[in-house]
Each structure stands twice: as C-alpha cells, then as structure tokens.
Design an enzyme around this catalytic site. Structure first.
Site, PDB file in Angstrom:
ATOM      1  N   LYS A  83     -16.555   4.316  57.588  1.00 34.46           N
ATOM      2  CA  LYS A  83     -15.827   5.590  57.631  1.00 34.46           C
ATOM      3  C   LYS A  83     -14.621   5.486  56.710  1.00 34.46           C
ATOM      4  O   LYS A  83     -13.792   4.578  56.837  1.00 34.46           O
ATOM      5  CB  LYS A  83     -15.394   5.834  59.072  1.00 34.46           C
ATOM      6  N   VAL A  84     -14.547   6.434  55.769  1.00 32.72           N
ATOM      7  CA  VAL A  84     -13.555   6.361  54.691  1.00 32.72           C
ATOM      8  C   VAL A  84     -12.804   7.695  54.618  1.00 32.72           C
ATOM      9  O   VAL A  84     -13.444   8.749  54.619  1.00 32.72           O
ATOM     10  CB  VAL A  84     -14.279   6.098  53.339  1.00 32.72           C
TER      11      VAL A  84
END
Ligand code: E4P
Length: 218
Positions: free
Chosen positions: A87-88
């Site tokens: 998750k960015v």
C-alpha cells in the site's frame, strides 16, 4: 462486489472470515497502532498472522515517503507472503513506486486518493487497487461516493484494469452506496458488514416461523 475488512484486529478478522464472505484485508499504520503493534519485526509477524487467517489480498502500507525507501520497504513486505499487497500513498514518489512495483510483478494499493486526477495517475502507473477515501471526504462536506462513481466511470471509459477499492467506509449505508455505483471492492469495519444482516422483517418472520413450528410439534 468484494468485501475486505478494514482492521488489524485479529479477532475481528477471524469473525469476518468465519462468515465465509470475506475476500481480503486492508490495514494502515493507524490501525496497526490501535492494536499496539510496535517495531518492524512485530509488524511483519502481525501481517503473517493476518495472512494465515484470510486467504486473500492483505494490504500492508509503507511508511517511507521517498521513492528509495518505499521500494526497499515494499520489496520486504511483498516477500513476506504471496497475498501481500503493498500500500503506497498517492504522492509523486508514491506513483513512481507503484509503477516500479507494477513493472516488477508486485501488487499495489494506491491509497489516500481524494480526486479523479489522483485515480488516473494510479491507474496509469498500473496499481492493482486504488483507494478513494469515502468517509474522510464526507467528513469535509464533499461526497465520497460521488468520487467512487466518477473513478468507476473513468476506468470503464478507458479500460483501466485497476480495481476501485472504496476505503474509509464508515457505515452499512456506505456499503450499499458502493454497490450502487459499481465499486469493485469495499473495505469496511466489521460492524458495517454485520449491519447488512439487520432487518426487522427477518427477525419477526423467523420468530413467527419458530412459534408456528412449535404449534405443529404439540
Ligand atoms: C484503508 O485502506 C484506509 O486506510 C482506511 O479505510 C481509512 O479509514 P478511516 O478514514 O476511517 O481512517
């Protein structure tokens, strides 16, 4: 529509998984902190515990804000388990990192998305999921569901494969709204998922059936 549970609480993850309708899990640093998970090793072990409960994508968020750090962290997270999705945040470095992960076969969830433009960049970078934050937009008198609808339309118009993962879901009504606008996934608190079961006619109907069954037994 797929259901992810939005928590790092193992008991809630197990309860949702036992329903048999859970497709995955999302976490974020705030949710990990809420469970008292501290330190790199403990965080990694916690992700492994989640992966052992749910057979589906588990979003694990990077903490770094610059490209090199995101890549290092993301590679380590992805190596933990095949179901880990990195998750960015949707920033300049984040979009670069999503593209890098895409090119290297690592699944991503581009998070903290609050506009169609951000969702466009996430899709062009090849994100597996894009996370528009419904509740946080509602909190500032903007329609979160309207944003989800616009992203769903835009991806359909251009044929982007990125899945629209409605995040920051706060209520059962939000889930119904997601269904109406065609979100691919909704990540929800357990209470919002269980709220889908509630209907007074189900309760009264069941009570009548059980009472009538007793009569035919007498
Ligand atoms: C999940 O991917 C998001 O981080 C989460 O849904 C945010 O929810 P909140 O706005 O209720 O903190």
């Amino acid at each position: 529509m797929k259901f992810f549970i939005d928590t790092a609480n193992l008991a809630q993850i197990e309860e949702a998984n036992n329903l048999g309708v859970l497709d995955g899990v999302t976490t974020n640093p705030s949710l990990m902190a809420k469970e008292g998970i501290k330190g790199e090793e403990n965080v990694k072990n916690h992700y492994l515990k989640i992966c052992s409960i749910v057979d589906g994508p588990v979003s694990a968020e990077v903490i770094s804000t610059e490209f090199d750090g995101m890549i290092k962290e993301g590679i380590e997270l992805a190596a933990l388990h095949p179901n880990i999705v990195v998750k960015v945040p949707c920033t300049k470095d984040g979009i670069r990192a999503v593209k890098h992960f895409t090119d290297n076969g690592i699944q991503t969830n581009c998070t903290l998305v609050f506009s169609v433009g951000q969702a466009l960049l996430a899709a062009k970078a090849g994100a597996t999921y894009v996370s528009p934050f419904v509740g946080r937009l509602d909190d500032i008198s903007s329609s979160g569901i309207e944003l989800v609808a616009k992203i769903v339309d835009m991806y359909s118009t251009y044929g982007y494969k990125t899945q629209v993962l409605a995040a920051s879901i706060r209520s059962t009504q939000h889930i119904i709204d997601c269904v109406e606008v065609g979100a691919d996934v909704a990540t929800c608190p357990l209470s919002a998922i269980l709220g889908l079961l509630k209907h007074p006619l189900t309760d009264s109907g069941l009570a009548t059936f059980l009472a009538d069954f007793k009569k035919v037994q007498e």
